[in-house]
Scaffold this motif. Structure first.
Motif, PDB file in Angstrom:
ATOM      1  N   VAL A  71       0.810  -1.214   0.000  1.00  0.00           N
ATOM      2  CA  VAL A  71       0.000   0.000   0.000  1.00  0.00           C
ATOM      3  C   VAL A  71       0.851   1.275   0.000  1.00  0.00           C
ATOM      4  CG1 VAL A  71      -0.297   0.199   2.500  1.00  0.00           C
ATOM      5  CG2 VAL A  71      -2.139   0.928   0.970  1.00  0.00           C
ATOM      6  N   PHE A  72       2.184   1.144   0.077  1.00  0.00           N
ATOM      7  CA  PHE A  72       3.079   2.304  -0.029  1.00  0.00           C
ATOM      8  C   PHE A  72       4.426   1.842  -0.582  1.00  0.00           C
ATOM      9  CE2 PHE A  72       3.340   0.999   4.492  1.00  0.00           C
ATOM     10  CZ  PHE A  72       4.682   0.662   4.588  1.00  0.00           C
ATOM     11  N   ASP A  73       5.234   2.793  -1.036  1.00  0.00           N
ATOM     12  CA  ASP A  73       6.553   2.474  -1.562  1.00  0.00           C
ATOM     13  C   ASP A  73       7.471   1.999  -0.439  1.00  0.00           C
ATOM     14  OD1 ASP A  73       5.819   3.235  -4.142  1.00  0.00           O
ATOM     15  OD2 ASP A  73       6.443   5.317  -3.831  1.00  0.00           O
ATOM     16  N   ALA A  74       8.364   1.056  -0.750  1.00  0.00           N
ATOM     17  CA  ALA A  74       9.315   0.531   0.236  1.00  0.00           C
ATOM     18  C   ALA A  74      10.229   1.654   0.728  1.00  0.00           C
ATOM     19  CB  ALA A  74      10.147  -0.587  -0.375  1.00  0.00           C
ATOM     20  N   VAL A  75      10.576   1.603   2.005  1.00  0.00           N
ATOM     21  CA  VAL A  75      11.462   2.599   2.615  1.00  0.00           C
ATOM     22  C   VAL A  75      12.508   1.885   3.460  1.00  0.00           C
ATOM     23  CG1 VAL A  75       9.723   4.426   2.680  1.00  0.00           C
ATOM     24  CG2 VAL A  75       9.978   2.930   4.629  1.00  0.00           C
ATOM     25  N   GLU A  76      13.546   2.629   3.800  1.00  0.00           N
ATOM     26  CA  GLU A  76      14.573   2.115   4.686  1.00  0.00           C
ATOM     27  C   GLU A  76      14.675   3.046   5.891  1.00  0.00           C
ATOM     28  OE1 GLU A  76      18.034   1.901   2.186  1.00  0.00           O
ATOM     29  OE2 GLU A  76      17.437  -0.033   1.380  1.00  0.00           O
ATOM     30  N   LEU A  77      14.639   2.453   7.076  1.00  0.00           N
ATOM     31  CA  LEU A  77      14.787   3.215   8.310  1.00  0.00           C
ATOM     32  C   LEU A  77      16.258   3.112   8.700  1.00  0.00           C
ATOM     33  CD1 LEU A  77      11.667   1.887  10.261  1.00  0.00           C
ATOM     34  CD2 LEU A  77      11.830   3.867   8.756  1.00  0.00           C
ATOM     35  N   ASN A  78      16.930   4.245   8.790  1.00  0.00           N
ATOM     36  CA  ASN A  78      18.355   4.248   9.058  1.00  0.00           C
ATOM     37  C   ASN A  78      18.642   4.625  10.503  1.00  0.00           C
ATOM     38  OD1 ASN A  78      21.072   4.067   8.684  1.00  0.00           O
ATOM     39  ND2 ASN A  78      21.237   5.817   7.300  1.00  0.00           N
ATOM     40  N   GLU A  79      19.388   3.787  11.208  1.00  0.00           N
ATOM     41  CA  GLU A  79      19.845   4.021  12.575  1.00  0.00           C
ATOM     42  C   GLU A  79      18.725   4.393  13.542  1.00  0.00           C
ATOM     43  OE1 GLU A  79      23.259   6.572  12.655  1.00  0.00           O
ATOM     44  OE2 GLU A  79      24.244   5.444  11.088  1.00  0.00           O
ATOM     45  N   GLY A  80      17.629   3.666  13.490  1.00  0.00           N
ATOM     46  CA  GLY A  80      16.549   3.875  14.439  1.00  0.00           C
ATOM     47  C   GLY A  80      15.663   5.076  14.180  1.00  0.00           C
ATOM     48  N   LYS A  81      15.884   5.796  13.075  1.00  0.00           N
ATOM     49  CA  LYS A  81      15.053   6.963  12.776  1.00  0.00           C
ATOM     50  C   LYS A  81      13.747   6.506  12.145  1.00  0.00           C
ATOM     51  CE  LYS A  81      18.963   9.997  12.286  1.00  0.00           C
ATOM     52  NZ  LYS A  81      19.817  10.741  11.404  1.00  0.00           N
ATOM     53  N   SER A  82      12.682   7.262  12.405  1.00  0.00           N
ATOM     54  CA  SER A  82      11.387   6.927  11.831  1.00  0.00           C
ATOM     55  C   SER A  82      11.272   7.513  10.422  1.00  0.00           C
ATOM     56  CB  SER A  82      10.258   7.451  12.724  1.00  0.00           C
ATOM     57  OG  SER A  82      10.327   8.852  12.808  1.00  0.00           O
ATOM     58  N   ALA A  83      10.271   7.047   9.703  1.00  0.00           N
ATOM     59  CA  ALA A  83       9.990   7.557   8.356  1.00  0.00           C
ATOM     60  C   ALA A  83       8.484   7.692   8.202  1.00  0.00           C
ATOM     61  CB  ALA A  83      10.542   6.610   7.299  1.00  0.00           C
ATOM     62  N   THR A  84       8.084   8.676   7.416  1.00  0.00           N
ATOM     63  CA  THR A  84       6.666   8.869   7.117  1.00  0.00           C
ATOM     64  C   THR A  84       6.426   8.403   5.690  1.00  0.00           C
ATOM     65  OG1 THR A  84       6.557  10.756   8.616  1.00  0.00           O
ATOM     66  CG2 THR A  84       4.804  10.560   6.996  1.00  0.00           C
ATOM     67  N   VAL A  85       5.388   7.584   5.506  1.00  0.00           N
ATOM     68  CA  VAL A  85       5.047   7.084   4.173  1.00  0.00           C
ATOM     69  C   VAL A  85       3.649   7.559   3.808  1.00  0.00           C
ATOM     70  CG1 VAL A  85       6.524   5.047   4.275  1.00  0.00           C
ATOM     71  CG2 VAL A  85       4.194   4.903   5.142  1.00  0.00           C
ATOM     72  N   LYS A  86       3.434   7.710   2.508  1.00  0.00           N
ATOM     73  CA  LYS A  86       2.113   8.100   2.008  1.00  0.00           C
ATOM     74  C   LYS A  86       1.421   6.855   1.469  1.00  0.00           C
ATOM     75  CE  LYS A  86      -0.390  11.264  -0.894  1.00  0.00           C
ATOM     76  NZ  LYS A  86      -0.368  12.408  -1.766  1.00  0.00           N
ATOM     77  N   VAL A  87       0.230   6.584   2.001  1.00  0.00           N
ATOM     78  CA  VAL A  87      -0.573   5.452   1.560  1.00  0.00           C
ATOM     79  C   VAL A  87      -1.097   5.761   0.158  1.00  0.00           C
ATOM     80  CG1 VAL A  87      -2.678   4.127   2.050  1.00  0.00           C
ATOM     81  CG2 VAL A  87      -1.178   4.849   3.917  1.00  0.00           C
ATOM     82  N   ASP A  88      -1.090   4.756  -0.716  1.00  0.00           N
ATOM     83  CA  ASP A  88      -1.567   4.936  -2.083  1.00  0.00           C
ATOM     84  C   ASP A  88      -2.972   5.536  -2.088  1.00  0.00           C
ATOM     85  OD1 ASP A  88       0.789   3.789  -2.978  1.00  0.00           O
ATOM     86  OD2 ASP A  88      -0.101   1.808  -3.272  1.00  0.00           O
ATOM     87  N   ALA A  89      -3.170   6.519  -2.952  1.00  0.00           N
ATOM     88  CA  ALA A  89      -4.464   7.207  -3.033  1.00  0.00           C
ATOM     89  C   ALA A  89      -5.579   6.275  -3.521  1.00  0.00           C
ATOM     90  CB  ALA A  89      -4.354   8.416  -3.955  1.00  0.00           C
ATOM     91  N   ASP A  90      -5.214   5.239  -4.276  1.00  0.00           N
ATOM     92  CA  ASP A  90      -6.227   4.323  -4.794  1.00  0.00           C
ATOM     93  C   ASP A  90      -6.379   3.070  -3.919  1.00  0.00           C
ATOM     94  OD1 ASP A  90      -3.780   3.210  -5.396  1.00  0.00           O
ATOM     95  OD2 ASP A  90      -4.292   2.702  -7.462  1.00  0.00           O
ATOM     96  N   ALA A  91      -5.869   3.105  -2.682  1.00  0.00           N
ATOM     97  CA  ALA A  91      -6.015   1.964  -1.767  1.00  0.00           C
ATOM     98  C   ALA A  91      -7.488   1.744  -1.456  1.00  0.00           C
ATOM     99  CB  ALA A  91      -5.231   2.213  -0.485  1.00  0.00           C
ATOM    100  N   LYS A  92      -7.879   0.500  -1.392  1.00  0.00           N
ATOM    101  CA  LYS A  92      -9.276   0.142  -1.184  1.00  0.00           C
ATOM    102  C   LYS A  92      -9.689   0.382   0.274  1.00  0.00           C
ATOM    103  CE  LYS A  92     -12.472  -3.694  -1.562  1.00  0.00           C
ATOM    104  NZ  LYS A  92     -12.638  -5.112  -1.820  1.00  0.00           N
ATOM    105  N   ALA A  93     -10.773   1.115   0.464  1.00  0.00           N
ATOM    106  CA  ALA A  93     -11.285   1.413   1.802  1.00  0.00           C
ATOM    107  C   ALA A  93     -11.662   0.117   2.516  1.00  0.00           C
ATOM    108  CB  ALA A  93     -12.495   2.332   1.711  1.00  0.00           C
ATOM    109  N   GLY A  94     -11.235  -0.013   3.745  1.00  0.00           N
ATOM    110  CA  GLY A  94     -11.533  -1.196   4.550  1.00  0.00           C
ATOM    111  C   GLY A  94     -10.543  -2.333   4.370  1.00  0.00           C
ATOM    112  N   ALA A  95      -9.626  -2.213   3.408  1.00  0.00           N
ATOM    113  CA  ALA A  95      -8.648  -3.279   3.171  1.00  0.00           C
ATOM    114  C   ALA A  95      -7.560  -3.248   4.234  1.00  0.00           C
ATOM    115  CB  ALA A  95      -8.027  -3.132   1.783  1.00  0.00           C
ATOM    116  N   ARG A  96      -7.017  -4.426   4.531  1.00  0.00           N
ATOM    117  CA  ARG A  96      -5.915  -4.552   5.495  1.00  0.00           C
ATOM    118  C   ARG A  96      -4.674  -4.977   4.718  1.00  0.00           C
ATOM    119  NH1 ARG A  96      -7.491  -5.872  11.026  1.00  0.00           N
ATOM    120  NH2 ARG A  96      -5.780  -7.348  11.019  1.00  0.00           N
TER     121      ARG A  96
END
Length: 186
Positions: A71-96
């Motif tokens: 549901v989002f592009d792959a990311v890498e968390l470097n040295e314990g830092k957090s990252a913010t990702v954007k959920v795909d705009a066309d993601a299906k409502a209610g999907a897990r």
């Protein structure tokens, strides 16, 4: 006498299996979801399509944690830092969607749910007064902290000592009963 030997062996086997079961479940090689040597979170766990989520991983011995999901592009968390990702705009409502955290080959998973779309309706009069209602899904403010679970930490010294005492007692009791039977005093 044979019945006592069989009972002793059965008791010892049962005790050994009972003590070994927690160890077997604690060391599964990281294949059980959410049982990892490192912690990870997705916050919030429910996000609207096109919304954002924060990913975090802690206690990974390697400074790079790879995070992926459908549901989002792959990311890498470097040295314990957090990252913010954007959920795909066309993601299906209610999907897990499963979110996978990879710390040097050890993988842990959690779920990200796409919220239902919010709809608003309202009515009003020409004088600027009116009523309106908003319906939709609320977003929780905290994610799931996954990591080492209750029974996955292994046995501590007290548990090992207690298990050893139980086994020694069972073995000693079996020997005592067999010797007593052999002497004919029972």
């Amino acid at each position: 006498m044979r019945a006592i030997r069989v009972a002793s062996v059965t008791l010892l086997s049962t005790a050994a299996c009972a003590l070994a079961a927690p160890l077997a479940s604690a060391n599964d090689g990281g294949t059980t979801p959410n049982v990892t040597s490192f912690g990870f979170t997705v916050s919030p766990t429910t996000v609207a399509a096109g919304g954002t989520a924060t990913l975090n991983a802690t206690a990974c011995e390697e400074p790079l944690v790879k995070v992926s999901s459908g549901v989002f592009d792959a990311v890498e968390l470097n040295e314990g830092k957090s990252a913010t990702v954007k959920v795909d705009a066309d993601a299906k409502a209610g999907a897990r969607y499963e979110v996978t955290f990879d710390c040097k080959g050890e993988k842990g998973t959690t779920t990200l749910t796409v919220a239902g779309h919010s709809t608003g309706t309202g009515t009003g009069t020409g004088t600027g007064t009116g009523t309106g209602t908003e319906t939709g899904t609320t977003t929780p403010s905290k994610g799931v902290k996954a990591g080492l679970g209750g029974g996955a930490g292994g046995l501590n010294g007290t548990e090992i000592a207690a298990g050893s005492a139980l086994l020694a007692g069972a073995l000693g009791g079996g020997v005592y009963l067999m010797r007593r039977r052999a002497d004919g005093s029972a």
